[in-house]
Design a protein around this motif. Structure first.
Motif, PDB file in Angstrom:
ATOM      1  N   THR A  96      13.028 102.279  26.198  1.00  0.00           N
ATOM      2  CA  THR A  96      11.888 101.713  25.501  1.00  0.00           C
ATOM      3  C   THR A  96      12.333 101.297  24.103  1.00  0.00           C
ATOM      4  O   THR A  96      13.197 101.926  23.519  1.00  0.00           O
ATOM      5  CB  THR A  96      10.756 102.752  25.391  1.00  0.00           C
ATOM      6  N   THR A  97      11.721 100.246  23.580  1.00  0.00           N
ATOM      7  CA  THR A  97      12.034  99.795  22.226  1.00  0.00           C
ATOM      8  C   THR A  97      10.787  99.876  21.367  1.00  0.00           C
ATOM      9  O   THR A  97       9.726  99.397  21.760  1.00  0.00           O
ATOM     10  CB  THR A  97      12.569  98.350  22.233  1.00  0.00           C
ATOM     11  N   LEU A  98      10.908 100.482  20.208  1.00  0.00           N
ATOM     12  CA  LEU A  98       9.845 100.541  19.215  1.00  0.00           C
ATOM     13  C   LEU A  98      10.121  99.437  18.205  1.00  0.00           C
ATOM     14  O   LEU A  98      11.206  99.374  17.628  1.00  0.00           O
ATOM     15  CB  LEU A  98       9.839 101.908  18.528  1.00  0.00           C
ATOM     16  N   LEU A  99       9.165  98.549  18.014  1.00  0.00           N
ATOM     17  CA  LEU A  99       9.305  97.438  17.077  1.00  0.00           C
ATOM     18  C   LEU A  99       8.494  97.750  15.828  1.00  0.00           C
ATOM     19  O   LEU A  99       7.298  98.025  15.909  1.00  0.00           O
ATOM     20  CB  LEU A  99       8.806  96.139  17.725  1.00  0.00           C
ATOM     21  N   VAL A 100       9.141  97.723  14.671  1.00  0.00           N
ATOM     22  CA  VAL A 100       8.500  98.055  13.399  1.00  0.00           C
ATOM     23  C   VAL A 100       8.696  96.889  12.438  1.00  0.00           C
ATOM     24  O   VAL A 100       9.796  96.375  12.307  1.00  0.00           O
ATOM     25  CB  VAL A 100       9.128  99.335  12.788  1.00  0.00           C
ATOM     26  N   ALA A 101       7.622  96.482  11.793  1.00  0.00           N
ATOM     27  CA  ALA A 101       7.705  95.486  10.730  1.00  0.00           C
ATOM     28  C   ALA A 101       7.463  96.198   9.406  1.00  0.00           C
ATOM     29  O   ALA A 101       6.566  97.035   9.309  1.00  0.00           O
ATOM     30  CB  ALA A 101       6.664  94.395  10.938  1.00  0.00           C
ATOM     31  N   ASN A 121      14.623 103.102  21.546  1.00  0.00           N
ATOM     32  CA  ASN A 121      15.474 102.325  20.663  1.00  0.00           C
ATOM     33  C   ASN A 121      14.574 101.771  19.565  1.00  0.00           C
ATOM     34  O   ASN A 121      13.360 101.785  19.690  1.00  0.00           O
ATOM     35  CB  ASN A 121      16.137 101.177  21.436  1.00  0.00           C
ATOM     36  N   LEU A 122      15.178 101.248  18.508  1.00  0.00           N
ATOM     37  CA  LEU A 122      14.387 100.787  17.377  1.00  0.00           C
ATOM     38  C   LEU A 122      14.850  99.408  16.934  1.00  0.00           C
ATOM     39  O   LEU A 122      16.041  99.159  16.808  1.00  0.00           O
ATOM     40  CB  LEU A 122      14.521 101.772  16.210  1.00  0.00           C
ATOM     41  N   SER A 123      13.889  98.519  16.701  1.00  0.00           N
ATOM     42  CA  SER A 123      14.147  97.225  16.067  1.00  0.00           C
ATOM     43  C   SER A 123      13.227  97.138  14.857  1.00  0.00           C
ATOM     44  O   SER A 123      12.045  97.435  14.948  1.00  0.00           O
ATOM     45  CB  SER A 123      13.840  96.072  17.023  1.00  0.00           C
ATOM     46  N   ILE A 124      13.799  96.717  13.719  1.00  0.00           N
ATOM     47  CA  ILE A 124      13.023  96.638  12.479  1.00  0.00           C
ATOM     48  C   ILE A 124      13.021  95.195  11.991  1.00  0.00           C
ATOM     49  O   ILE A 124      14.072  94.571  11.867  1.00  0.00           O
ATOM     50  CB  ILE A 124      13.607  97.553  11.383  1.00  0.00           C
ATOM     51  N   LEU A 125      11.829  94.683  11.723  1.00  0.00           N
ATOM     52  CA  LEU A 125      11.671  93.349  11.146  1.00  0.00           C
ATOM     53  C   LEU A 125      11.373  93.516   9.660  1.00  0.00           C
ATOM     54  O   LEU A 125      10.500  94.277   9.287  1.00  0.00           O
ATOM     55  CB  LEU A 125      10.510  92.612  11.815  1.00  0.00           C
TER      56      LEU A 125
END
Length: 132
Positions: A96-101, A121-125
Motif C-alpha cells: 500500500t502507498t500513503l500519499l502525503v502533500a 510505502n510513502l510518497s510525499i508531494l
C-alpha cells in the motif's frame, strides 16, 4: 485504546490487535513515557481571589493534551502514527502507498511514522519553492 474502542467495532479490529496498534503508535519511546501527556487546564490555589477560584472550578474537568511529545516534536505525530499503524493492520499482505502533500511538518511526521511500520510505502508531494 479505550477511546478508539468506542469507534472501532471488534469485528473490524480485535481487542488484542487494537491494543497492539496503539502500543506501536504511542509506545516504545515514541512519546514521553509511552503516553500522550494530558494536563488540567486550570487549578486554583489559596492565593487566588474568588473570581479566579470560580473560573478554576468551572475548568476543573477540562484537560489539554500536549501534542509535541512525539518523535518529530510535531502534533501530527499523534494522528500520523495511529493512521499508519491502522493502515498497516488492514494491508499487511498487500503493498500500500500513503500519499502525503505538505508544505512543512507533515512530511517528517509521515516519514517517521512509516519508518517504524512494515507497510505502507510513502510518497510525499511538496510545493516547491514554498516548503517550510
Amino acid at each position: 485504546y479505550e477511546v478508539l474502542r468506542l469507534f472501532i467495532a471488534t469485528e473490524e479490529i480485535t481487542n488484542g490487535d487494537l491494543r497492539e496498534i496503539v502500543n506501536k503508535a504511542f509506545g516504545g519511546g515514541s512519546f514521553v513515557d509511552g503516553v500522550v501527556n494530558v494536563r488540567r487546564l486550570s487549578s486554583s490555589n489559596d492565593n487566588d481571589n474568588d473570581n479566579e477560584k470560580e473560573k478554576a472550578n468551572r475548568n476543573e474537568n477540562v484537560f489539554v493534551s500536549e501534542l509535541f511529545g512525539g518523535p518529530t516534536f510535531c502534533f501530527k505525530d499523534i494522528g500520523m502514527r495511529l493512521v499508519v499503524n491502522i493502515l498497516s493492520h488492514f494491508s499487511s499482505s498487500t503493498p500500500t502507498t500513503l500519499l502525503v502533500a505538505t508544505t512543512g511538518d507533515t512530511g517528517p511526521a509521515a516519514v517517521r511514522a512509516v519508518s517504524d511500520a512494515q507497510n505502507p510505502n510513502l510518497s510525499i508531494l511538496v510545493h516547491y519553492p514554498r516548503t517550510n
